[in-house]
Design a protein around this motif. Structure first.
Motif, PDB file in Angstrom:
ATOM      1  N   UNK A   1       0.834  -1.195   0.000  1.00 18.58           N
ATOM      2  CA  UNK A   1       0.000   0.000   0.000  1.00 18.58           C
ATOM      3  C   UNK A   1       0.869   1.245   0.000  1.00 18.58           C
ATOM      4  N   UNK A   2       0.301   2.327  -0.447  1.00 22.89           N
ATOM      5  CA  UNK A   2       1.046   3.582  -0.530  1.00 22.89           C
ATOM      6  C   UNK A   2       1.228   4.188   0.866  1.00 22.89           C
ATOM      7  N   UNK A   3       2.464   4.438   1.295  1.00 25.24           N
ATOM      8  CA  UNK A   3       2.684   4.980   2.651  1.00 25.24           C
ATOM      9  C   UNK A   3       1.970   6.315   2.873  1.00 25.24           C
ATOM     10  N   UNK A   4       1.885   7.133   1.822  1.00 27.70           N
ATOM     11  CA  UNK A   4       1.225   8.424   1.986  1.00 27.70           C
ATOM     12  C   UNK A   4      -0.255   8.225   2.329  1.00 27.70           C
ATOM     13  N   UNK A   5      -0.879   7.238   1.666  1.00 30.18           N
ATOM     14  CA  UNK A   5      -2.297   6.982   1.933  1.00 30.18           C
ATOM     15  C   UNK A   5      -2.487   6.447   3.355  1.00 30.18           C
ATOM     16  N   UNK A   6      -1.545   5.632   3.788  1.00 31.28           N
ATOM     17  CA  UNK A   6      -1.623   5.093   5.153  1.00 31.28           C
ATOM     18  C   UNK A   6      -1.517   6.229   6.170  1.00 31.28           C
TER      19      UNK A   6
END
Ligand SMILES: Cc1ncc(C[n+]2csc(CCOP(=O)(O)OP(=O)(O)O)c2C)c(N)n1
Ligand SMILES: [Mg+2]
Lengths: 578, 169
Positions: free
Chosen positions: A192-197
């Motif tokens: 998953x995208x770290x920014x989204x997390x």
């Protein structure tokens, strides 16, 4: 595996299963799979359980998969054997159950000629499989088997089908099971995208009234521990869908029940009045949302899913996070810990108190008394008898009894509630229980079934008794296709049409005994606990025929198309509460 | 709103059926579909013309990505792509109208592919809109039969087509 070995296609199928670590498969032989069944006869570490109907074999494989998290495997012959697998395949598709179906096909040169027992099963199942293969070259068999298992269990889980013409089973190949798959078009998300997390974590941190809305994807993604950690760290309330049931301990103080058509009113209030809805492997199914535009209208949505196609399919996601749920939930928890270190604190206590008030105000209710035992009493008693055990797995049929099972059975252990949610397949209960028993021989497996459902797959009681896969069937016998009757009664002025089954025919106790199982008939509440207790401890397959009120309805209820908040409530005929 | 979607698929049996079945099952409408080989012998290109909202074109693309045989999905943006189609149009053409018709055809660079006693077949290649106009023009003469290939397209040489993410966000 190094080196290759000469063998027949049929043997290659079994060797592939062995390398995949498959312990038990379910099926029924026939002309087009004779070579494979001969390979079983010549010996394999894989146990073959003989079902009595291919639909049963398919549901057993699903039950095994749902109870264990492993891939279920079912075998059938060509034509009618294969078409009998269509219902379990559709069911596995809707509920994202990893399933490999292996079917025999007529000999290659006969394909397309309407040969005896020919059916284009890859064509028939095309809209309900993740992928399918018609094997055309025996040398490709090992790589196809490898790919089949890989596709079934990676990304969003689901069914695949391998159709093997008889001549391919009889042809010789040099067998070498590949170490990797060659599927250039299959790239499910792995990270998953770290920014989204981070974005998801900060929204959660700032929410006053968040709700974790947990679906079956959480179980498929094996993310139960991560979910619990996240909920406990930030004091987040949790509701689970029917498919998500057992992904979160149901006696936990943060557990808020099940939203949807027959969820308790307080659970639906909590889901619909939140300000941040965190969908965790759930898909905004109409049975959960009611009228979509009125579902959690004041909430922003964070949608966590392995399948990007679910994002925005029905409800806009303010923060989409696509990837494996285990990793996503772990990542969000880690971010929240960091925020906590900087002094941020959860703000959910007033919200949790509000939900607790609703819980007090709107409990599940039904009225006892009258001529009949109440179905809810059966479920409450079953719950009481199993409450302190962590080795009980429930499966259900489809109908009113399924909804009461959802409402009254509290599952604290993951993968202990196995039901047909998406397709709503009557007859799912008994065979899926048998499959669960094969996966978990240590567990007591209880099928809560309806009398209508029971009659769709009860022949599998023979499988249970003869294959030493004992299950307990708690039959909620209302003498009706109860759920249909309820709809006719509510929405068609009580004109009952083709729903009466009777309490007495068949004689379920005698039928159970005919199959070599223990049979019990319970007509009054006084005998209920004793019979259930005996069935649960007898160690044999048992059927407890609980004759219950034929006209009891499941409440509360969101009528189709209505807003979830506008639930029909239980109306006590006597005006008394029970 | 209409969209042109270009899909690269593995050249495997059933690949086209899987794509079209997915469209049918999700109730997406296909206006035209054409399939043919590409520069790679193991890859085919399917060009689809679909009429839908922005929301559902995203759904279509995502659902298509999940098909095992699908290698790449990209939308051909108008202006950023060259789109062509071929049509064969059999037009009623008695001797006295022939000159007129052929003159008309020249404007569209349409070729006479076949000539009969009272009909001729035009072969015309162009953007689908040009084909529509040509068809409109010859219609008053009497179109007896028509076959069109459905559009195919490629992103312009200057711009690469935006490949839609195999992994989303
Ligand atoms: C295979 C199949 N056929 C029909 C239905 C429609 N249906 C849904 S619930 C139901 C009645 C189920 O009756 P029973 O098993 O006695 O359960 P009850 O509702 O009485 O508890 C029916 C017919 C279905 N879900 N599945
Ligand atoms: Mg019933």
């Amino acid at each position: 595996m190094s080196g290759s070995k000469k063998m027949l296609g049929a043997d290659a199928v079994l060797r592939s299963l062995e390398v995949e670590g498959v312990e038990t498969v379910f099926g029924i032989p026939g002309g087009a799979v004779l070579p494979i069944y001969d390979a079983f006869a010549r010996g394999s570490t894989v146990r073959h359980v003989l079902a009595r109907h291919e639909q049963g074999a398919g549901h057993m494989a699903q039950g095994l998969a749902r109870a264990s998290g492993k891939v279920g495997v079912a075998f059938a012959t060509s034509g009618p054997g294969a078409t009998n697998l269509v219902t379990p395949i559709a069911d596995a598709w809707m509920d994202s159950t990893p399933l490999v179906c292996v079917t025999g096909q007529v000999r290659s040169h006969l394909i397309g000629t309407d040969a005896f027992q020919e059916c284009d099963i890859t064509g028939v199942t095309m809209p309900i499989v993740k992928h399918s293969w018609l094997v055309q070259d025996v040398e490709e068999l090992p790589s196809i088997m490898k790919a089949a298992f890989h596709v079934a269990r990676t990304g969003r889980c689901g069914p695949v089908l391998v159709d093997i013409p008889r001549d391919i089973q009889e042809a010789e190949l040099s067998f070498k099971y590949p170490d990797s798959v060659d599927l250039p078009g299959w790239k499910p998300p792995t990270k998953a995208h770290p920014r989204q997390i981070r974005e998801a974590a900060s929204r959660i941190a700032n929410a006053d009234k968040p709700m974790l809305y947990v679906g079956g994807g959480t179980l498929n993604g094996d993310a139960m521990a991560e979910l619990l950690e996240l909920a406990e760290l930030w004091r987040l309330p949790v509701v689970t869908t029917l498919m998500g049931k057992s992904a979160f301990p149901e006696t936990h103080e943060l557990f808020m029940g099940w939203p949807g058509m027959h969820g308790p009113k307080w659970s639906n209030y909590a889901t619909n009045k939140c300000d941040l809805l965190v969908a965790v492997g759930s898909r905004f199914d109409d049975r959960v949302t009611g009228k979509l535009s009125a579902f959690a209208p004041g909430a922003d949505v964070i949608h966590l899913d392995i399948d990007s196609a679910e994002i925005g399919k029905l409800r806009h996601a303010d923060v989409p996070v696509v990837g494996p749920l285990k990793q996503i939930l772990h990542g969000i928890t880690a971010e929240l810990r960091k925020l906590h270190a900087t002094g941020a604190r959860t703000k959910t206590e007033p919200w949790l108190r509000q939900i607790a008030e609703w819980r007090e105000e709107f409990p599940l209710r039904y009225a006892k008394g009258g001529d009949f035992m109440k179905p809810q009493t059966v479920l409450e008693t079953l719950q009481a008898l199993t409450a302190d055990r962590d080795d009980v797995i429930f499966s259900t049929g489809v109908g009113q009894h399924q909804m009461w099972a959802m409402q009254y059975l509290l599952c604290n252990q993951p993968r202990t509630f196995i039901t047909s949610g998406g397709l709503g397949t009557m007859g799912f209960g008994i065979p899926s229980a048998i499959g669960a028993k094969a996966a978990r021989p240590d567990a007591t497996v209880v099928c809560v079934d309806g009398d209508g459902c029971f009659q769709m797959t009860c022949q599998e009681l023979a499988t249970a008794t003869l294959e030493q896969l004992p299950i307990v069937v708690v039959l909620v016998n209302n003498g009706y296709l109860g759920m249909v009757q309820q709809w006719q009664s509510l929405f068609f002025e009580d004109r009952l049409s083709q729903v009466h089954l009777t309490h007495q025919v068949p004689d379920y106790q005698a039928l159970a005994e005919a199959y070599g199982a223990a049979g019990f008939t319970v007509t009054s509440e006084g005998d209920l606990e004793g019979a259930l207790a005996e069935a649960l401890t007898c160690g044999r397959t048992a059927v407890v025929d609980c004759r219950v009120d034929p006209r009891e309805g499941v409440f509360p209820m969101i009528p189709t198309g209505a807003a979830a908040i506008d639930m029909l409530e239980f109306q006590d005929p006597q005006g008394a509460m029970a | 709103m209409k969209h042109t979607v270009s899909v690269l698929v593995e050249n495997k049996p059933g690949a086209l059926a899987r794509v079209s079945t997915m469209f049918a099952r999700r109730a997406f409408n296909i206006e035209s579909l054409s399939v043919g080989p590409t520069e790679r012998h193991d890859v085919s290109r399917i060009t689809l013309r679909v009429d839908c909202e922005r929301h559902s074109i995203e759904q279509i693309e995502k659902q298509m990505h999940k098909l095992v045989n699908v290698l790449r999905v990209s939308e051909l943006e108008p202006g950023e792509a060259v789109e062509r189609e071929l049509a064969l149009i059999k037009v009623h053409a008695p001797a006295d109208k022939r000159h007129e018709l052929v003159a008309l055809a020249e404007v569209f660079h349409a070729r006479v592919a076949d000539l009969g006693a009272d009909a001729l077949i035009f072969e015309v290649v162009g953007s689908p809109e040009e084909l529509d106009s040509f068809e409109e023009l010859v219609r008053p003469y009497g179109v007896k039969e028509m076959a069109r290939t459905g559009r195919i397209g490629l992103g312009r040489s200057s711009a690469t087509t935006t490949p839609l993410r195999k992994q989303h966000v």
